[in-house]
Motif scaffolding. Structure first.
Motif, short mmCIF file in Angstrom:
data_model
loop_
_atom_site.label_atom_id
_atom_site.label_comp_id
_atom_site.label_asym_id
_atom_site.label_seq_id
_atom_site.Cartn_x
_atom_site.Cartn_y
_atom_site.Cartn_z
N ASP A 293 0.83 -1.21 0.00
CA ASP A 293 0.00 0.00 0.00
C ASP A 293 0.86 1.25 0.00
N GLY A 294 0.49 2.19 -0.90
CA GLY A 294 1.18 3.48 -0.93
C GLY A 294 2.55 3.44 -1.55
N GLN A 295 2.99 2.33 -2.05
CA GLN A 295 4.34 2.25 -2.64
C GLN A 295 4.26 1.91 -4.12
N ASP A 296 5.10 2.59 -4.91
CA ASP A 296 5.19 2.22 -6.33
C ASP A 296 5.87 0.87 -6.44
N PRO A 297 5.50 0.11 -7.48
CA PRO A 297 6.19 -1.17 -7.64
C PRO A 297 7.66 -0.96 -7.96
N ALA A 298 8.48 -1.86 -7.51
CA ALA A 298 9.92 -1.77 -7.81
C ALA A 298 10.13 -2.07 -9.28
N PRO A 299 11.03 -1.34 -9.97
CA PRO A 299 11.29 -1.65 -11.38
C PRO A 299 11.90 -3.04 -11.51
N VAL A 300 11.64 -3.67 -12.66
CA VAL A 300 12.21 -5.01 -12.89
C VAL A 300 13.50 -4.85 -13.66
N ALA A 301 14.61 -5.20 -13.07
CA ALA A 301 15.90 -5.13 -13.78
C ALA A 301 16.06 -6.39 -14.62
N LEU A 302 16.56 -6.21 -15.85
CA LEU A 302 16.73 -7.35 -16.76
C LEU A 302 18.20 -7.56 -17.10
N VAL A 303 18.55 -8.78 -17.38
CA VAL A 303 19.90 -9.08 -17.90
C VAL A 303 19.76 -9.84 -19.23
N ARG A 304 20.81 -9.82 -20.03
CA ARG A 304 20.77 -10.48 -21.34
C ARG A 304 20.79 -12.00 -21.19
N ASN A 305 20.05 -12.66 -22.06
CA ASN A 305 20.14 -14.11 -22.17
C ASN A 305 21.19 -14.46 -23.22
N PRO A 306 21.74 -15.66 -23.18
CA PRO A 306 22.66 -16.05 -24.26
C PRO A 306 21.93 -16.11 -25.59
N ASP A 307 22.62 -15.79 -26.68
CA ASP A 307 22.03 -15.90 -28.01
C ASP A 307 22.40 -17.28 -28.56
N VAL A 308 21.44 -18.19 -28.49
CA VAL A 308 21.72 -19.60 -28.83
C VAL A 308 22.05 -19.75 -30.32
N LEU A 309 21.29 -19.05 -31.16
CA LEU A 309 21.51 -19.16 -32.61
C LEU A 309 22.91 -18.69 -32.98
N ALA A 310 23.32 -17.55 -32.43
CA ALA A 310 24.65 -17.02 -32.75
C ALA A 310 25.73 -17.98 -32.25
N GLU A 311 25.50 -18.54 -31.07
CA GLU A 311 26.49 -19.45 -30.48
C GLU A 311 26.64 -20.73 -31.31
N ILE A 312 25.50 -21.31 -31.70
CA ILE A 312 25.53 -22.54 -32.51
C ILE A 312 26.19 -22.26 -33.87
N SER A 313 25.87 -21.10 -34.45
CA SER A 313 26.42 -20.76 -35.77
C SER A 313 27.94 -20.59 -35.69
N ALA A 314 28.41 -19.98 -34.60
CA ALA A 314 29.84 -19.70 -34.48
C ALA A 314 30.64 -20.94 -34.11
N ASP A 315 29.99 -21.88 -33.43
CA ASP A 315 30.73 -23.01 -32.88
C ASP A 315 30.04 -24.30 -33.34
N ARG A 316 30.17 -24.61 -34.62
CA ARG A 316 29.41 -25.74 -35.19
C ARG A 316 30.04 -27.08 -34.83
N ALA A 317 29.14 -28.07 -34.69
CA ALA A 317 29.61 -29.40 -34.32
C ALA A 317 30.47 -29.99 -35.45
N GLY A 318 30.27 -29.57 -36.67
CA GLY A 318 31.07 -30.05 -37.80
C GLY A 318 30.94 -29.07 -38.94
N PRO A 319 31.86 -29.12 -39.92
CA PRO A 319 31.83 -28.13 -41.00
C PRO A 319 30.57 -28.23 -41.86
N GLY A 320 29.95 -29.42 -41.87
CA GLY A 320 28.78 -29.61 -42.73
C GLY A 320 27.46 -29.26 -42.06
N GLN A 321 27.52 -28.90 -40.77
CA GLN A 321 26.27 -28.63 -40.05
C GLN A 321 25.56 -27.39 -40.62
N VAL A 322 24.26 -27.54 -40.89
CA VAL A 322 23.47 -26.44 -41.44
C VAL A 322 22.67 -25.80 -40.30
#
Ligand code: CTP
Length: 404
Positions: A293-322
């Motif tokens: 009561d009487g208080q504004d809600p606290a802001p929600v601080a966010l942090v970045r998630n890992p980018d899975v697509l970028a990670e998989i693309s950069a570090d492929r299991a093999g040269p032929g992986q699409v």
């Protein structure tokens, strides 16, 4: 054009009763079905059931109506043969070309696509004899659907269950629609992420998105029908498990990353169709966040998630992986898509325009498939399944050229 002709082979396992439902789905959707049960399967479901449900005679032996040469004619004239359930014995006979009843004869004379839906106890499925028979059948171009995991006959559970008849029907429908007998993704392991991640704020609230998972599931279903081994990493979806796919359920982006990276280690293709949250709450409140009561809600601080697509693309299991990514854009769709393709480093980026009522939750989609070497394939507005097939067409070309 007449109705497509389907032969439904039924071998002697308890799951034979589920084939009644498959038969209904086939006949009700306009297929002419001839049921060919084995003699053993009649212990589970009788001939009268098959004849009544299919509207055709259901014989097990080659010695009936011999003047019609049924052991040759039924297989020759079929557009699709589906054996459900396929027992270990049936797989062994088919792999070795035995022909001691009407169904095994039919399998030898069929020149159309053949689908086997095995069902048996886990030990029988995992036995090297069965696995070698399955490998032989697949090498020869048959589609053998991986059994589902779950309750088996009696109290035990494990891999070996016949998938849901509706899902076997989906495989049959797609194989018939393709109309070619060689599954072009056979021997390939494809990993597909689907759905939308949820990032918890407290035990009852989360940051989420509107992705239904339908496009990812359409990709999984079409990949199974094209012969691939499919791992489906599903984030918060409420859809039926596609027959033949190994479904791994996840909640958050971090869990999705872990599951995708694990499955991608031996994958030929990774398709990131999931809507992965870019940010997550910096703090997780162990108890429900209460208003004060009487208080504004606290802001929600966010942090970045890992980018899975970028990670998989950069570090492929093999040269032929699409690697394939998706982009949902609201403005400057193509320009943003091209920039994203470069940024993420994937081979293909499927770009669609989104808005309140477009794409999310709908059965249809429209997209442009951008390729890293510069090509663009426009896929007109239509079922998500059609877009999925168009994506696999592009993937199959790349897999071929990398193998060559
Ligand atoms: N993706 C991912 N990991 C993330 C975010 C997205 O793997 N943390 C994947 C999605 O599965 C999709 C692609 O990246 O295949 C595009 O996602 P999108 O959210 O549109 O891309 P962003 O990089 O977030 O671009 P922007 O925020 O500029 O739209």
């Amino acid at each position: 054009m007449g109705k497509p002709k389907v032969v439904l082979g039924v071998s002697g396992g308890i799951a034979a009763y589920k084939a009644c439902e498959l038969l209904r789905l086939l006949t009700e959707s306009g297929h002419e079905v001839r049921v060919v049960p084995t003699a053993a399967s009649l212990n589970f479901v009788g001939e009268a059931t098959w004849a009544a449900l299919s509207g055709n005679p259901a014989s097990t032996e080659v010695w009936e109506t011999v003047h019609e040469v049924p052991h040759v004619r039924i297989g020759q004239s079929a557009d699709l043969v589906v054996v459900a359930p396929a027992t270990a014995d049936m797989l062994a006979k088919a792999a070795h070309g035995l022909a001691d009843d009407l169904l095994t004869n039919t399998l030898l004379t069929a020149r159309c696509p053949v689908v086997f839906a095995p069902a048996m106890h886990t030990e029988m499925w995992e036995h090297p004899a069965t696995q070698e028979n399955v490998a032989t059948l697949r090498r020869r171009g048959a589609l053998v659907i991986e059994p589902a995991v779950g309750r088996l006959t009696g109290k035990d559970t494990g891999k070996g269950r016949l998938p849901d008849p509706a899902e076997i029907y989906e495989v049959c429908r797609r194989v018939l629609a393709r109309g070619v007998s060689e599954p072009d993704l056979a021997g390939r392991h494809v990993v597909i992420s689907a759905g939308g991640t949820r990032e918890p704020l407290d035990p009852v609230r989360f940051l989420g998105n509107r992705s239904s998972g339908k496009q990812g599931y359409a990709l999984a279903r079409t990949a199974v029908a094209r012969g691939a081994r499919v791992t489906l990493v599903a984030a918060n979806t409420a859809l039926a498990d596609p027959a033949g796919a190994d479904v791994v359920r996840v909640g958050t982006a971090v869990q999705l990353r872990e599951a995708v990276l694990k499955a991608a280690a031996d994958a030929d293709v990774v398709v990131m169709a999931a809507a992965v949250a870019d940010f997550r709450p910096a703090e997780y409140a162990g108890g429900k966040i209460k208003k004060k009561d009487g208080q504004d809600p606290a802001p929600v601080a966010l942090v970045r998630n890992p980018d899975v697509l970028a990670e998989i693309s950069a570090d492929r299991a093999g040269p032929g992986q699409v690697v394939v990514g998706f982009a949902a854009e609201t403005d400057d769709v193509l320009a943003n898509g091209r920039a994203k393709l470069l940024r993420k480093g994937c081979d293909l980026l499927v770009v669609n325009e989104v808005g309140e009522s477009r794409t999310f939750g709908s059965e249809e989609n429209e997209a442009v498939i951008l390729a890293s070497e510069g090509s663009e394939v426009q896929v007109p507005y239509g079922p998500k399944e059609a877009l999925a097939e168009a994506i696999w067409d592009q993937v199959a070309v790349r897999l071929q050229s990398r193998r060559a």
